[in-house]
Design an enzyme around this catalytic site. Structure first.
Site, short mmCIF file in Angstrom:
data_model
loop_
_atom_site.label_atom_id
_atom_site.label_comp_id
_atom_site.label_asym_id
_atom_site.label_seq_id
_atom_site.Cartn_x
_atom_site.Cartn_y
_atom_site.Cartn_z
N GLU A 71 5.52 -11.52 -14.56
CA GLU A 71 4.98 -10.31 -13.94
C GLU A 71 4.21 -9.49 -14.98
O GLU A 71 4.72 -9.20 -16.05
CB GLU A 71 6.11 -9.47 -13.32
CG GLU A 71 5.68 -8.13 -12.75
CD GLU A 71 4.54 -8.20 -11.74
OE1 GLU A 71 4.67 -8.90 -10.73
OE2 GLU A 71 3.49 -7.54 -11.97
N GLY A 90 8.40 -6.18 -8.43
CA GLY A 90 8.46 -5.81 -7.01
C GLY A 90 7.08 -5.71 -6.37
O GLY A 90 6.97 -5.66 -5.14
N THR A 142 3.41 -4.85 -4.81
CA THR A 142 2.88 -3.83 -3.90
C THR A 142 3.96 -3.26 -3.00
O THR A 142 4.11 -2.04 -2.88
CB THR A 142 1.77 -4.44 -3.03
OG1 THR A 142 0.80 -5.05 -3.87
CG2 THR A 142 1.09 -3.39 -2.16
N LYS A 178 7.49 3.95 3.81
CA LYS A 178 8.54 4.16 4.82
C LYS A 178 9.43 5.35 4.47
O LYS A 178 9.95 6.04 5.36
CB LYS A 178 9.39 2.89 4.99
CG LYS A 178 8.95 2.03 6.16
CD LYS A 178 7.73 1.17 5.92
CE LYS A 178 6.43 1.71 6.35
NZ LYS A 178 5.30 0.79 6.07
N TYR A 218 -3.07 -0.43 10.26
CA TYR A 218 -1.71 0.13 10.21
C TYR A 218 -1.51 1.08 9.04
O TYR A 218 -0.77 2.06 9.15
CB TYR A 218 -0.64 -0.98 10.27
CG TYR A 218 -0.37 -1.69 8.96
CD1 TYR A 218 0.62 -1.26 8.10
CD2 TYR A 218 -1.13 -2.79 8.58
CE1 TYR A 218 0.86 -1.90 6.90
CE2 TYR A 218 -0.89 -3.44 7.39
CZ TYR A 218 0.10 -2.99 6.54
OH TYR A 218 0.32 -3.62 5.35
N ARG A 267 -7.31 -4.84 2.41
CA ARG A 267 -6.90 -5.27 1.07
C ARG A 267 -7.58 -6.60 0.74
O ARG A 267 -7.88 -7.38 1.64
CB ARG A 267 -5.37 -5.40 1.00
CG ARG A 267 -4.70 -4.05 1.24
CD ARG A 267 -3.20 -4.11 1.10
NE ARG A 267 -2.73 -4.52 -0.21
CZ ARG A 267 -2.58 -3.72 -1.25
NH1 ARG A 267 -2.88 -2.43 -1.16
NH2 ARG A 267 -2.12 -4.19 -2.41
N HIS A 320 23.83 -2.43 27.97
CA HIS A 320 23.33 -1.25 28.67
C HIS A 320 24.06 -0.03 28.17
O HIS A 320 25.28 -0.08 28.00
CB HIS A 320 23.56 -1.40 30.18
CG HIS A 320 23.15 -0.19 30.95
ND1 HIS A 320 21.83 0.13 31.16
CD2 HIS A 320 23.90 0.79 31.53
CE1 HIS A 320 21.77 1.27 31.86
NE2 HIS A 320 23.01 1.67 32.09
P1 FAD Z 1 2.34 -8.28 -4.24
O1 FAD Z 1 3.45 -7.49 -3.67
O2 FAD Z 1 1.02 -7.63 -4.34
O3 FAD Z 1 2.84 -8.77 -5.67
C1 FAD Z 1 2.04 -9.50 -6.54
C2 FAD Z 1 2.51 -9.26 -7.96
O4 FAD Z 1 1.88 -10.19 -8.81
C3 FAD Z 1 2.14 -7.89 -8.49
O5 FAD Z 1 3.29 -7.25 -9.01
C4 FAD Z 1 1.13 -8.16 -9.60
O6 FAD Z 1 1.26 -7.27 -10.70
C5 FAD Z 1 1.54 -9.56 -10.04
N1 FAD Z 1 0.47 -10.35 -10.63
C6 FAD Z 1 -0.77 -10.58 -10.11
N2 FAD Z 1 -1.45 -11.44 -10.90
C7 FAD Z 1 -0.63 -11.73 -11.93
C8 FAD Z 1 -0.77 -12.57 -13.06
N3 FAD Z 1 -1.87 -13.30 -13.25
N4 FAD Z 1 0.26 -12.65 -13.94
C9 FAD Z 1 1.39 -11.94 -13.73
N5 FAD Z 1 1.58 -11.14 -12.67
C10 FAD Z 1 0.58 -11.04 -11.77
N6 FAD Z 1 4.15 -5.12 4.62
C11 FAD Z 1 5.16 -5.19 5.51
O7 FAD Z 1 5.60 -6.29 5.84
N7 FAD Z 1 5.73 -4.07 6.05
C12 FAD Z 1 5.27 -2.83 5.74
O8 FAD Z 1 5.80 -1.83 6.23
C13 FAD Z 1 4.20 -2.72 4.81
N8 FAD Z 1 3.72 -1.52 4.46
C14 FAD Z 1 2.71 -1.44 3.55
C15 FAD Z 1 2.23 -0.19 3.22
C16 FAD Z 1 1.20 -0.07 2.31
C17 FAD Z 1 0.69 1.30 1.95
C18 FAD Z 1 0.65 -1.24 1.70
C19 FAD Z 1 -0.45 -1.13 0.68
C20 FAD Z 1 1.13 -2.49 2.02
C21 FAD Z 1 2.16 -2.60 2.95
N9 FAD Z 1 2.65 -3.85 3.34
C22 FAD Z 1 3.66 -3.92 4.27
C23 FAD Z 1 2.08 -5.10 2.81
C24 FAD Z 1 2.96 -5.68 1.69
O9 FAD Z 1 3.14 -4.70 0.69
C25 FAD Z 1 2.32 -6.93 1.11
O10 FAD Z 1 2.05 -7.84 2.15
C26 FAD Z 1 3.25 -7.61 0.12
O11 FAD Z 1 3.53 -6.74 -0.96
C27 FAD Z 1 2.64 -8.90 -0.42
O12 FAD Z 1 3.51 -9.49 -1.33
P2 FAD Z 1 2.99 -10.50 -2.46
O13 FAD Z 1 4.22 -10.97 -3.16
O14 FAD Z 1 2.07 -11.48 -1.87
O15 FAD Z 1 2.09 -9.62 -3.44
#
Ligand code: FAD
Length: 477
Positions: free
Chosen positions: A36, A41, A43, A53, A188, A279, A460
Site C-alpha cells: 500500500e 483501506g 477509498t 455514511k 449516487y 471516477r 409482519h
Molecule cells: P480503492 O479503495 O481505491 O483502494 C486502492 C488502494 O490501492 C488505495 O489505497 C491506493 O493507495 C492503493 N494503490 C494504488 N496503486 C498502488 C500502487 N501502485 N502501489 C501501492 N498501492 C497502490 N461503494 C460502496 O459499495 N458503497 C458505498 O456506500 C460507497 N460510497 C462511496 C462514497 C464515496 C464518496 C466514494 C468516493 C466512493 C464510494 N464507494 C462506495 C465506492 C468504493 O469506495 C470503491 O468502489 C472501493 O473503494 C473500491 O475498492 P478498491 O479496492 O478497488 O480500490
C-alpha cells in the site's frame, strides 16, 4: 507455499478489494503480502463509503429531528435542534480511524505481510516496491493481484483548489458548510452529498449534463426519488447543462453550457462547488508494459469473469485485477467479492463473478437500492434473446410498518421474464431500501422466479413485506 517464490500471492493496493482478497488467500493457506502506497483501506475506508455514511447518519438525524410536522404526526414535540459541524466531521474522522485500524489489525493478525510503498509489476511474477524514502526492492510471487482502485474524475475546464472547489475526497472532511453549494453530477455520490448538505441547511444547485437526473437509476425509481429527495428540498436543478468552466475563489464562478449544443446558457456564482462527475481507474505507473498488458480505451485493466488479466485477447498467466481498476462495477462489496473470486481461481477452484446479483445502494433519506437490470436493459436483453418482460410494483404507502413510522414514500419494482417468471431486476426506493435489497439479490443469484418467491413468508409487520407484495402482485395471488 509455492517453491522458489517469496510469496504465493502479492496484492498491490490495500483497499477493500485487496483486503478481501488477502483475507481469503490466508484462509486458503497462501503466503500473502499486500503493498500500500497511501492510506490502508483505500477509498472506501478513508474517502468513500465510511466517512460519507457517517455524515449521512448525523445529517439524516438532524433532518428527522427538524421535521416538526413529521414528529408532530407521531405525537412528539421538541424544541430547536442544533448541531456542531466540526463534531459531525469528527464523528466521520473518528470512524475512519477506527475502521482503518481494524482493517490493518485483521491483516496483521492473520500473518499478511504489509509492505508500505509503490508497487509495480517488474516482469512476470515479479513486483518492485519503491518506499517513501526512495529505497527499492523486488519480490517474487506465484500470483499477483492488482487492486489499485480509482480516483475522482475532474472534467476539463474545472479547477480544483480543495477548499472552494473540491471532489468527494475533500467533501467527506466536511471542513465547511457553504451557504450555497453547486454539486456537479447527480449520480449516487452527488445525491448523497445533496442529502447531507440540504439536511444541514445549505442551498444547492444540482447540475446534471445528461437529460435526466440520476441517470443510472431505473426511470420509475428516479422519478419518485426526484419527487421526494429533490423537489421539496432547497435544491435547484439544471438538467442537460454542464459546467464548462469552474473557477475557484470567493465566489466560485461557474460557466454553464447546454450539453448538446455546447452553447453558453448562464454564469452562476456560488460559495462552493463539489465535483461528483464519476471516477477513473488509478492504473498509471503499474509496470503493466513489462508483461505486455495494455489498458482498455478508458484506462481500465482488461479482465475476464475469473478476474484474470487479459492482453490481446489472451489470459496473462498469474496476473489478476480486481475492484474499481477493472471498471466492472465500481463498488466496495464488488471489489472484495472479486478479490475472493480471484483467489478461488488462483487455488484452482474455477469461479466467476455473477454481476447481475450484486446489489447497489444510495444512502439518501430515504434510500435507493437495486440489483440486476433496469427495465430498459431487461427489455433490450429480451429483444436480443427472444423473451418478453413484465413488471410488478408495490408501494410503501400500503405497508403497515412504513405507515407506523409515518414514512410511506416509496416503491418496490420487480422486473421479470413473462415466460419463466425469472427475476431480472429489483429496484427499491424507500425507508431502509439498502437493507431490503438482499433478499432480491439472493433470489437473482439463485435465478428464482416470482412464482416461487411469492410463496415465501415474510414477518409482519416489516418493510420487507413491500417486496413480498410485489412478488404476489406479479402472479396476482
Ligand atoms: P480503492 O479503495 O481505491 O483502494 C486502492 C488502494 O490501492 C488505495 O489505497 C491506493 O493507495 C492503493 N494503490 C494504488 N496503486 C498502488 C500502487 N501502485 N502501489 C501501492 N498501492 C497502490 N461503494 C460502496 O459499495 N458503497 C458505498 O456506500 C460507497 N460510497 C462511496 C462514497 C464515496 C464518496 C466514494 C468516493 C466512493 C464510494 N464507494 C462506495 C465506492 C468504493 O469506495 C470503491 O468502489 C472501493 O473503494 C473500491 O475498492 P478498491 O479496492 O478497488 O480500490
Amino acid at each position: 507455499m509455492s517453491q522458489g517464490y517469496d510469496y504465493d500471492l502479492v496484492i498491490i493496493g490495500a483497499g477493500v478489494g485487496g483486503h478481501g482478497a488477502a483475507l481469503h488467500a490466508v484462509s486458503c493457506g497462501l503466503k500473502t503480502a499486500i503493498i500500500e502506497a497511501a492510506d490502508m483501506g483505500g477509498t472506501c475506508v478513508n474517502r468513500g463509503c465510511i466517512p460519507s455514511k457517517a455524515l449521512l447518519a448525523a445529517s439524516g438525524r438532524v433532518r428527522e429531528l427538524r421535521n416538526a410536522h413529521h414528529l408532530k404526526s407521531l405525537g412528539i414535540q421538541i424544541g430547536s435542534v442544533e448541531f456542531d459541524r466540526q463534531a459531525i466531521a469528527n464523528h466521520a474522522n473518528n470512524l475512519v480511524s477506527k475502521i482503518q485500524g481494524d482493517l490493518t489489525n485483521s491483516l496483521k493478525r492473520l500473518g499478511v505481510d504489509i509492505i508500505r510503498g509503490w508497487g509495480k509489476i517488474a516482469g512476470m511474477q515479479k513486483v518492485s516496491i519503491t518506499t517513501g524514502d526512495g529505497g527499492e526492492k523486488t519480490i517474487t510471487a506465484k500470483d499477483i493481484i492488482l487492486s489499485p482502485g480509482s480516483i475522482p474524475f475532474v472534467p476539463p475546464g474545472i479547477e480544483i483548489d480543495g477548499k472552494t472547489v473540491f471532489t468527494s475526497d475533500q467533501g467527506v472532511k466536511l471542513e465547511s458548510l457553504p451557504e450555497w453549494v453547486a454539486i456537479i453530477g447527480s449520480g449516487y455520490i452527488g445525491l448523497e452529498f445533496s442529502d447531507i448538505y440540504s439536511a444541514l441547511g445549505c442551498e444547492i444547485t444540482l447540475i446534471e449534463a445528461l437529460d435526466q437526473l440520476m441517470p443510472g437509476f431505473d426511470r420509475d425509481i428516479a422519478k419518485l426519488a426526484e419527487r421526494v429527495l429533490i423537489t421539496p428540498r432547497d435544491i435547484e436543478t439544471k438538467v442537460g447543462i454542464y459546467a464548462k468552466k469552474v473557477i475557484p475563489g470567493s465566489p466560485v464562478v461557474i460557466e454553464l453550457a447546454d450539453f448538446k449544443t455546447k452553447e453558453d446558457v448562464d454564469v452562476i456564482e456560488v460559495d462552493a462547488c463539489l465535483v461528483a462527475t464519476g471516477r477513473i481507474p488509478a492504473t498509471k505507473n503499474l509496470g503493466l508494459e513489462s508483461v505486455g498488458v495494455e489498458l482498455d480505451r478508458r484506462n481500465f485493466i482488461p479482465v475476464d469473469d475469473r478476474m484474470a488479466v487479459r492482453s490481446a485477447g489472451e489470459v496473462v498467466p498469474h496476473l489478476w485485477a480486481i475492484g474499481d481498476a477493472n471498471g466492472k462495477i465500481m463498488l466496495a462489496h464488488a471489489a472484495s467479492a472479486q478479490g475472493i473470486i480471484a483467489v478461488e481461481n488462483i487455488v484452482g477452484r474455477e469461479r466467476i463473478v455473477d454481476y447481475r446479483s450484486i446489489p447497489a445502494a444510495a444512502f439518501t433519506h430515504p434510500e435507493v437500492s437495486y440489483v440486476g437490470l433496469t427495465e430498459t436493459a431487461a427489455k433490450e436483453l429480451g429483444q436480443a434473446e427472444g423473451f418478453e418482460i413484465a413488471t410488478s410494483r408495490s408501494y410503501f404507502k400500503g405497508n403497515s410498518k412504513a405507515l407506523a413510522e409515518n414514512e410511506a414514500d416509496g416503491i418496490a419494482k420487480v422486473i421479470y421474464r413473462k415466460d419463466t417468471g425469472e427475476v431480472l431486476g429489483v429496484h427499491i426506493f424507500g425507508l431502509h431500501a439498502s437493507d431490503m435489497i438482499h433478499e432480491a439479490s439472493a433470489a437473482i443469484a439463485n435465478r428464482q422466479s416470482v412464482q416461487s418467491l411469492a410463496h415465501l413468508v415474510h414477518a409482519h409487520p416489516t418493510l420487507s413485506e413491500v417486496l413480498d407484495e410485489a412478488y404476489k402482485r406479479a402472479i396476482a395471488i
